[in-house]
Motif scaffolding. Structure first.
Motif, PDB file in Angstrom:
ATOM      1  N   PRO A  74    -124.547 -23.992  68.199  1.00 44.17           N
ATOM      2  CA  PRO A  74    -124.507 -25.433  68.480  1.00 44.17           C
ATOM      3  C   PRO A  74    -124.013 -26.259  67.294  1.00 44.17           C
ATOM      4  O   PRO A  74    -123.354 -27.281  67.478  1.00 44.17           O
ATOM      5  CB  PRO A  74    -125.966 -25.774  68.803  1.00 44.17           C
TER       6      PRO A  74
ATOM      7  N   LYS B 115    -120.235 -26.258  67.233  1.00 46.99           N
ATOM      8  CA  LYS B 115    -119.710 -27.132  68.287  1.00 46.99           C
ATOM      9  C   LYS B 115    -119.828 -28.596  67.892  1.00 46.99           C
ATOM     10  O   LYS B 115    -118.925 -29.400  68.150  1.00 46.99           O
ATOM     11  CB  LYS B 115    -120.462 -26.869  69.591  1.00 46.99           C
TER      12      LYS B 115
ATOM     13  N   LYS C 196    -117.210 -29.415  65.126  1.00 43.72           N
ATOM     14  CA  LYS C 196    -115.862 -29.430  65.694  1.00 43.72           C
ATOM     15  C   LYS C 196    -115.645 -30.674  66.536  1.00 43.72           C
ATOM     16  O   LYS C 196    -114.575 -31.277  66.519  1.00 43.72           O
ATOM     17  CB  LYS C 196    -115.633 -28.172  66.544  1.00 43.72           C
ATOM     18  N   SER C 197    -116.660 -31.083  67.298  1.00 50.63           N
ATOM     19  CA  SER C 197    -116.523 -32.274  68.134  1.00 50.63           C
ATOM     20  C   SER C 197    -116.386 -33.519  67.279  1.00 50.63           C
ATOM     21  O   SER C 197    -115.663 -34.446  67.628  1.00 50.63           O
ATOM     22  CB  SER C 197    -117.737 -32.409  69.064  1.00 50.63           C
TER      23      SER C 197
END
Length: 353
Positions: A101, A104, A107-108
């Motif tokens: 998580p 992620k 990266k977001s």
């Protein structure tokens, strides 16, 4: 509260300004990054029969650390094998592990152009190590020695995992074993598949390379620690070889992922921010760990203007243990103690304790 774990909102940007980051601290961070990961990016100069082209070719490769030096496996079909015949110059970059998580989330942030607000400094990338020097093929004897070391490392890690206490197993139980276990990710190097060369008989085209620091075999020209704000700190490679990494490093990815994959432990991080820092976080993720404590990303409101409510932003907060965690057992024990203390204090505030 007297005797409680100390916590602060000291960011990495601020840490870099404290005593200009002591050399020992930089070396410690650098060694821990190299020891906690098992893959990095190898860069060599694109070449053909006419010579060096000065263009850089990059690919992700796997490695192990031996006496502070990374020993790298390269697929037989990879262009690095051709490039290094013509031009041995290369570099190797390894970043702090950001599993599950957390990966992620980061990266977001970069994808939508939202960065961590570290006192007006952008969080552009994770802290990483950059080595520059000559990339060399290992001879038969060294290749076999490194293979034997890899086997020993994998066996010892698998044995250690089986013998972990209930407390540690509870923290690690939520992690993704396949993506966070170094042993699982390095198994294919010993499986004898077509993807990699025959490790017992390396030749000029084989996949055995290391960034060499041995006399007469090509020196490491530079070793750089790059902090998450892009600041660079050059380090003598001999200092890295002498420095001992945290005993936690082989568990870093599993601990971070295990905590972030657990809703209960994520809620505990939010409570930590409130209890120890008086910060109201809407969400929180474990960012990094070491023997002295850990860093948390908390989603908090930014400074509000006169007419508007402050928007939520991600900020980094530091939590320091009462005593250094010498191993994974000590780390998990102190983490659980903090969770229990935080719950008791919340209960007393609400009148339920």
């Amino acid at each position: 509260m007297k005797g409680s774990n100390r916590a602060s909102a000291l960011t990495l940007a601020q840490k870099c300004k404290v005593a200009s980051l002591k050399l020992s601290t930089i070396v410690f961070w650098l060694k821990n990054i190299l020891a906690s990961n098992w893959q990095g990016y190898l860069n060599t100069i694109k070449s053909d029969a006419t010579g060096s082209k000065e263009d850089v070719y990059t690919s992700k490769v796997k490695y192990i650390l031996k006496r502070g030096r990374p020993y790298i496996w390269v697929p037989e079909s990879d262009l690095h094998n051709v490039n290094t015949i013509i031009d041995e110059r290369g570099s190797f970059s390894v970043a702090s592990p950001f599993p599950g998580p957390l990966a992620k989330l980061l990266k977001s942030m970069n994808k939508v152009g939202v960065y961590l607000n570290l006192h007006h400094l952008s969080f552009a990338f994770p802290a990483r190590v950059a080595l520059t020097g000559d990339v060399e093929t290992l001879n038969d004897k060294k290749a076999q020695a490194v293979t034997d070391i890899l086997k020993d490392v994998m066996l010892s890690e698998e044995k250690a995992i089986r013998e972990l206490s209930y407390t540690v197993s509870g923290v690690l139980s939520s992690s993704n074993h396949l993506s966070t276990s170094r042993s699982e990710n390095l198994k294919e190097l010993l499986d004898g598949g077509e993807k990699y060369c025959h490790h017992s008989k390396p030749s000029i085209n084989d996949a055995w390379f290391h960034v060499s620091a041995e006399s007469g075999m090509g020196d490491i020209i530079s070793c750089m620690f790059v902090d998450c704000n892009g600041g660079t700190h050059e380090v003598n490679f001999e200092d890295i070889e002498r420095c001992k990494a945290d005993l936690l490093t082989s568990y870093s990815a599993k601990l971070i992922d295990g905590i972030n994959q657990s809703e209960a432990r994520r809620r505990a991080l939010i409570i930590f921010c409130f209890i120890y820092l008086n910060v109201h976080a809407r969400d929180a993720f474990m960012l990094s760990i070491d023997r002295k404590g850990f860093d948390v990303l908390g989603k908090v409101r930014g400074n509000a203007t006169i007419d508007e409510v402050g928007e939520y932003q991600w900020k980094q907060f530091r939590f320091t243990f009462k005593e250094e965690a010498r191993d994974v057992e000590s780390f998990c024990r102190q983490l659980v103690q903090m969770e229990e203390e935080a719950v008791k204090r919340v209960s007393s505030y609400s009148g339920l304790g």
